[in-house]
Design an enzyme around this catalytic site. Structure first.
Site, mmCIF file in Angstrom:
data_model
loop_
_atom_site.group_PDB
_atom_site.id
_atom_site.type_symbol
_atom_site.label_atom_id
_atom_site.label_comp_id
_atom_site.label_asym_id
_atom_site.label_seq_id
_atom_site.Cartn_x
_atom_site.Cartn_y
_atom_site.Cartn_z
ATOM 1 N N SER A 18 0.821 -1.223 0.000
ATOM 2 C CA SER A 18 0.000 0.000 0.000
ATOM 3 C C SER A 18 0.850 1.268 0.000
ATOM 4 C CB SER A 18 -0.952 -0.002 1.197
ATOM 5 O OG SER A 18 -0.200 -0.065 2.400
ATOM 6 N N LYS A 40 1.112 -5.418 4.814
ATOM 7 C CA LYS A 40 1.484 -6.218 5.985
ATOM 8 C C LYS A 40 1.368 -5.510 7.328
ATOM 9 C CE LYS A 40 6.481 -5.603 5.547
ATOM 10 N NZ LYS A 40 7.755 -6.305 5.404
ATOM 11 N N ALA A 51 9.097 9.670 2.067
ATOM 12 C CA ALA A 51 9.790 10.437 1.015
ATOM 13 C C ALA A 51 9.691 11.927 1.336
ATOM 14 C CB ALA A 51 9.164 10.145 -0.342
ATOM 15 N N GLY A 53 11.978 14.718 -0.405
ATOM 16 C CA GLY A 53 12.381 15.676 -1.442
ATOM 17 C C GLY A 53 11.285 15.966 -2.440
ATOM 18 N N GLU A 119 17.593 19.239 -7.115
ATOM 19 C CA GLU A 119 18.326 18.230 -6.347
ATOM 20 C C GLU A 119 19.568 17.812 -7.101
ATOM 21 O OE1 GLU A 119 15.689 15.056 -5.216
ATOM 22 O OE2 GLU A 119 14.835 16.256 -3.614
ATOM 23 N N HIS A 239 22.187 6.583 0.833
ATOM 24 C CA HIS A 239 21.952 8.018 0.907
ATOM 25 C C HIS A 239 23.114 8.639 1.659
ATOM 26 C CE1 HIS A 239 20.210 11.927 1.469
ATOM 27 N NE2 HIS A 239 19.252 11.574 0.626
ATOM 28 N N ARG A 285 24.566 11.183 -5.935
ATOM 29 C CA ARG A 285 24.577 10.580 -4.605
ATOM 30 C C ARG A 285 25.722 9.626 -4.352
ATOM 31 N NH1 ARG A 285 18.366 9.049 -3.401
ATOM 32 N NH2 ARG A 285 17.866 11.220 -3.138
ATOM 33 N N HIS A 346 19.590 3.173 1.240
ATOM 34 C CA HIS A 346 18.441 4.035 0.968
ATOM 35 C C HIS A 346 17.494 3.478 -0.089
ATOM 36 C CE1 HIS A 346 16.222 7.707 0.836
ATOM 37 N NE2 HIS A 346 16.574 7.993 -0.400
ATOM 38 N N GLU A 370 9.445 0.423 -6.096
ATOM 39 C CA GLU A 370 10.841 0.103 -5.775
ATOM 40 C C GLU A 370 11.170 -1.380 -5.943
ATOM 41 O OE1 GLU A 370 12.272 2.139 -2.347
ATOM 42 O OE2 GLU A 370 14.126 0.978 -2.277
ATOM 43 N N ARG A 381 20.310 5.598 -9.268
ATOM 44 C CA ARG A 381 19.058 6.345 -9.417
ATOM 45 C C ARG A 381 19.291 7.849 -9.290
ATOM 46 N NH1 ARG A 381 14.593 7.856 -5.188
ATOM 47 N NH2 ARG A 381 16.431 7.942 -3.871
HETATM 48 C C1 LIG Z 1 13.524 8.489 3.837
HETATM 49 C C2 LIG Z 1 13.203 8.326 2.381
HETATM 50 C C3 LIG Z 1 13.102 9.445 1.568
HETATM 51 C C4 LIG Z 1 12.823 9.306 0.199
HETATM 52 N N1 LIG Z 1 12.653 10.425 -0.568
HETATM 53 C C5 LIG Z 1 12.286 10.290 -1.863
HETATM 54 C C6 LIG Z 1 12.004 11.428 -2.675
HETATM 55 O O1 LIG Z 1 12.072 12.554 -2.216
HETATM 56 N N2 LIG Z 1 11.648 11.212 -3.960
HETATM 57 C C7 LIG Z 1 11.542 9.974 -4.515
HETATM 58 O O2 LIG Z 1 11.209 9.845 -5.700
HETATM 59 N N3 LIG Z 1 11.790 8.875 -3.766
HETATM 60 C C8 LIG Z 1 12.139 9.004 -2.461
HETATM 61 N N4 LIG Z 1 12.370 7.887 -1.708
HETATM 62 C C9 LIG Z 1 12.145 6.561 -2.306
HETATM 63 C C10 LIG Z 1 10.651 6.319 -2.415
HETATM 64 O O3 LIG Z 1 10.019 6.775 -1.241
HETATM 65 C C11 LIG Z 1 10.336 4.846 -2.589
HETATM 66 O O4 LIG Z 1 11.124 4.287 -3.597
HETATM 67 C C12 LIG Z 1 8.870 4.666 -2.971
HETATM 68 O O5 LIG Z 1 8.052 5.302 -2.018
HETATM 69 C C13 LIG Z 1 8.540 3.210 -3.070
HETATM 70 O O6 LIG Z 1 7.156 3.088 -3.217
HETATM 71 P P1 LIG Z 1 6.527 1.643 -3.301
HETATM 72 O O7 LIG Z 1 5.067 1.831 -3.436
HETATM 73 O O8 LIG Z 1 7.248 0.864 -4.312
HETATM 74 O O9 LIG Z 1 6.897 0.965 -1.889
HETATM 75 P P2 LIG Z 1 6.526 1.395 -0.412
HETATM 76 O O10 LIG Z 1 6.044 2.786 -0.342
HETATM 77 O O11 LIG Z 1 7.673 1.036 0.455
HETATM 78 O O12 LIG Z 1 5.319 0.431 -0.068
HETATM 79 C C14 LIG Z 1 5.503 -0.950 0.058
HETATM 80 C C15 LIG Z 1 4.271 -1.547 0.679
HETATM 81 O O13 LIG Z 1 4.319 -2.969 0.601
HETATM 82 C C16 LIG Z 1 3.974 -3.539 1.857
HETATM 83 N N5 LIG Z 1 4.579 -4.868 1.898
HETATM 84 C C17 LIG Z 1 5.887 -5.195 1.805
HETATM 85 N N6 LIG Z 1 6.042 -6.531 1.822
HETATM 86 C C18 LIG Z 1 4.803 -7.066 1.924
HETATM 87 C C19 LIG Z 1 4.297 -8.391 1.977
HETATM 88 N N7 LIG Z 1 5.101 -9.482 1.932
HETATM 89 N N8 LIG Z 1 2.955 -8.575 2.089
HETATM 90 C C20 LIG Z 1 2.113 -7.509 2.154
HETATM 91 N N9 LIG Z 1 2.545 -6.227 2.094
HETATM 92 C C21 LIG Z 1 3.866 -6.011 1.973
HETATM 93 C C22 LIG Z 1 4.498 -2.532 2.852
HETATM 94 O O14 LIG Z 1 3.914 -2.705 4.121
HETATM 95 C C23 LIG Z 1 4.107 -1.232 2.154
HETATM 96 O O15 LIG Z 1 2.745 -0.957 2.370
HETATM 97 C C24 LIG Z 1 12.659 8.009 -0.350
HETATM 98 C C25 LIG Z 1 12.777 6.892 0.469
HETATM 99 C C26 LIG Z 1 13.042 7.043 1.831
HETATM 100 C C27 LIG Z 1 13.147 5.820 2.684
#
Ligand SMILES: Cc1cc2nc3c(=O)[nH]c(=O)nc-3n(C[C@H](O)[C@H](O)[C@H](O)COP(=O)(O)OP(=O)(O)OC[C@H]3O[C@@H](n4cnc5c(N)ncnc54)[C@H](O)[C@@H]3O)c2cc1C
Length: 536
Positions: A18, A40, A51, A53, A119, A239, A285, A346, A370, A381
């Site tokens: 989510s 989960k 996130a 930035g 950035e 990072h 980075r 990161h 991701e 990246r």
């Molecule tokens: C501190 C920080 C700052 C960042 N800043 C930036 C930014 O400024 N700009 C940018 O582009 N990116 C940034 N990033 C990277 C970016 O936030 C992530 O790459 C992006 O949010 C990933 O989105 P996602 O939906 O793929 O995964 P997530 O947002 O991590 O969501 C994954 C979901 O899957 C669920 N999940 C995982 N495994 C399971 C399982 N086995 N069963 C059920 N559910 C599961 C988790 O609970 C979660 O809900 C940042 C990351 C961090 C950590």
């Protein structure tokens, strides 16, 4: 419906995760069919929520698609797929506008247009942001909009265990997942025409990480176990600037802070980035992380400083309220004091290999966000391209499923596991210490031997240590015991193993993979992805 004592839930689409990737897909798919979304923990617990930035996007009339493409390719050190990067950049603006339609409020300037930030690695101001809380704004807007979609059912505290695959050989297709409900301690089977893996990253594989606790590599691990192609796992982005807190949890100091003029300094207050790169504090980075690592190793210092004191009190508080508040909580006033920073794991540039529609090598299984390796990031990246990637490729996965609906028929329930294969809840009080120990060992081995600067001896050492831990975990798994902690540990161990194997395969240094065994880039032999496939 109950089959073999298991609850079976059927839908058109199953979404696992989510964060931004899962929520965007679910919102779009809800208008075409039924969606089950499992996550989960609580729905907002995701990397997305952290996130800061923003989202890189060409919206300024003086900026160009070509420039964003070139910046991305440059950061990716030769491994980005140009056609995929072009898709990302060209389809980005429409998706950012879609986010605004769904209620995301981004920071605007006095003329009412987006206040575009800058950035590292970007040659123009193109970062759409909500101050330094962009992810939280996006996540909450998406969750709010999702509440009105009656076609989507969200199941919190359900962790996917295993992907369900029907058929043999070339006919194999993903038709759902077995999921563990951690509140009710029972397994539920989800069947769907197509499955979206949106499980995010794997930062928890490392001792120091900016990622929240949910980032345990579950998607990559589950896909690998089903023979799905996994690529470029060696490219872990560290990072450069997480807050140095030897006492515990850290937080990120966004790259946008350097974009606004912050300067890295040694403990004796000398600026040092000019020595390492012509762009100095705005260098990509990986260069900045390695420069800090180098300064720390040479001086023996536990951290370096990030200096924003010259930017002015009002500006700092207004532009970076979250970072300011976090620093103050830790006794550092960034308007007066320099901020102690260290690098931390990161972002994972590699992951489940997908095509331009987000589909993996297993028919019916899509991966976005991701967890995926689309070809956007290559060996490194570019800042703020990941939220954009999740937006664009979640929409493309949806589009593919709409256009070719006939290729994804409803599965038969014959795939449901039989009673003899049932799981049992693990005695957590008894095993907690062993699980914690294995987790700690993986994270420390990865930090010490598979970090910013690598070599083959250490990688092999890491491989041997991880093999022992993996064997211990597999014994638990084979006993069919279940707990969220155990499943996460299993996934962490698999993800760590894939990172080490990929790092050993790549016999050169490129982008985020830097090894003293092969310190040079080798375009003649290594201008391609490292791909891992499990034979099953
Ligand atoms: C501190 C920080 C700052 C960042 N800043 C930036 C930014 O400024 N700009 C940018 O582009 N990116 C940034 N990033 C990277 C970016 O936030 C992530 O790459 C992006 O949010 C990933 O989105 P996602 O939906 O793929 O995964 P997530 O947002 O991590 O969501 C994954 C979901 O899957 C669920 N999940 C995982 N495994 C399971 C399982 N086995 N069963 C059920 N559910 C599961 C988790 O609970 C979660 O809900 C940042 C990351 C961090 C950590």
């Amino acid at each position: 419906m109950m089959i073999n004592d298991l609850e079976v839930i059927e839908s058109d689409f199953l979404v696992i995760g989510s964060g931004i990737a899962g929520l965007v897909f679910a919102l779009l798919a809800a208008d075409k069919g039924s969606v089950q979304l499992v996550t989960k923990k609580d729905s907002f617990e995701s990397n997305t929520n952290h996130a800061q930035g923003g989202i890189a996007c060409v919206l300024d009339p003086n900026d160009t698609f070509e420039s964003h493409v070139e910046d991305t390719l440059k950061a990716g050190a030769g491994l980005c797929k140009r056609d995929i990067v072009e898709i990302l950049v060209q389809e980005g603006p429409a998706m950012v506008r879609q986010l605004v339609e769904w209620g995301a409020e981004f920071t605007r300037n006095s003329a009412g247009t987006f206040d575009l930030g800058r950035e590292g690695g970007h040659s123009a101001r193109r970062i759409v942001h909500a101050k330094d809380l962009t992810g939280r704004e996006v996540e909450h807007a998406l969750l709010r909009t999702l509440r009105d979609k009656t076609n989507v059912q969200m199941h919190e505290h359900q962790i996917a265990i295993r992907l369900l695959v029907a058929g043999e050989g070339r006919q194999r297709r993903c038709v759902g997942a077995e999921v563990y409900d951690t509140v009710e301690s029972r397994v539920v089977c989800y069947l769907a025409r197509a499955v979206l893996l949106a499980t995010g990253g794997l930062g928890q594989v490392y001792l120091h990480t900016t990622n929240p606790a949910i980032a345990t590599g579950g998607g990559v691990a589950m896909a690998y176990r089903q023979g799905v192609r996994i690529a470029n796992m060696e490219f872990i982005q560290f990072h450069p600037t997480s807050f140095h807190n030897p006492a515990g949890e850290t937080f990120l100091i966004s790259e946008a802070v350097r974009g606004e003029g912050a300067i890295l300094r040694t403990l004796d207050r000398q600026a040092f980035m000019e020595k390492f790169h012509p762009q100095a504090n705005l260098a990509p980075r990986d260069i900045v992380a390695r420069a800090i690592d180098c300064e720390m190793k040479q001086s023996g210092a536990p951290h370096v400083y990030l200096d924003v004191t010259h930017l002015g009190r009002e500006f700092i508080r207004e532009r970076f309220p979250y970072i300011t508040a976090c620093c103050l909580e830790h006794g550092v006033d960034p308007t007066r004091d320099m901020i102690p920073v260290v690098p931390a794991a990161h972002y994972s540039c590699g992951g489940v290999l997908t095509d331009r529609w987000g589909e993996t090598s297993l028919h019916g299984l899509f991966a976005t966000g991701e967890v995926a390796c689309t070809g956007v990031h290559g060996a490194n990246r570019l800042a703020s391209n990941s939220l954009l990637e999740a937006l664009v490729f979640s929409r493309r996965a949806f589009e593919r499923l709409c256009r070719s609906a006939g290729e994804y028929p409803a599965p038969s329930s014959a795939i449901i596991p039989r009673e003899k294969d049932s799981y049992h809840a693990m005695d957590e009080s008894f095993e907690a210490v062993r699980i914690a120990h294995c987790r700690e060992e993986i994270r420390r081995v990865m930090w010490d031997y598979v970090g910013i600067v690598r070599n083959d001896d250490r990688l092999r050492l890491a491989e041997r240590r991880l093999d022992l831990v993996r064997k211990e975990i597999q014994d638990y798994i084979d006993s069919r015991a279940l707990s969220r902690e155990l499943l996460e540990l299993w996934n962490l161990a698999e993800a760590a193993h894939l990172i080490v194997r990929s790092a050993l395969l790549r016999k050169e240094s490129r982008g985020l993979h830097y090894t003293t065994t092969y310190p040079e880039k080798d375009d003649a032999n290594w201008l391609h992805d490292t791909v891992l496939v499990k034979r099953i």
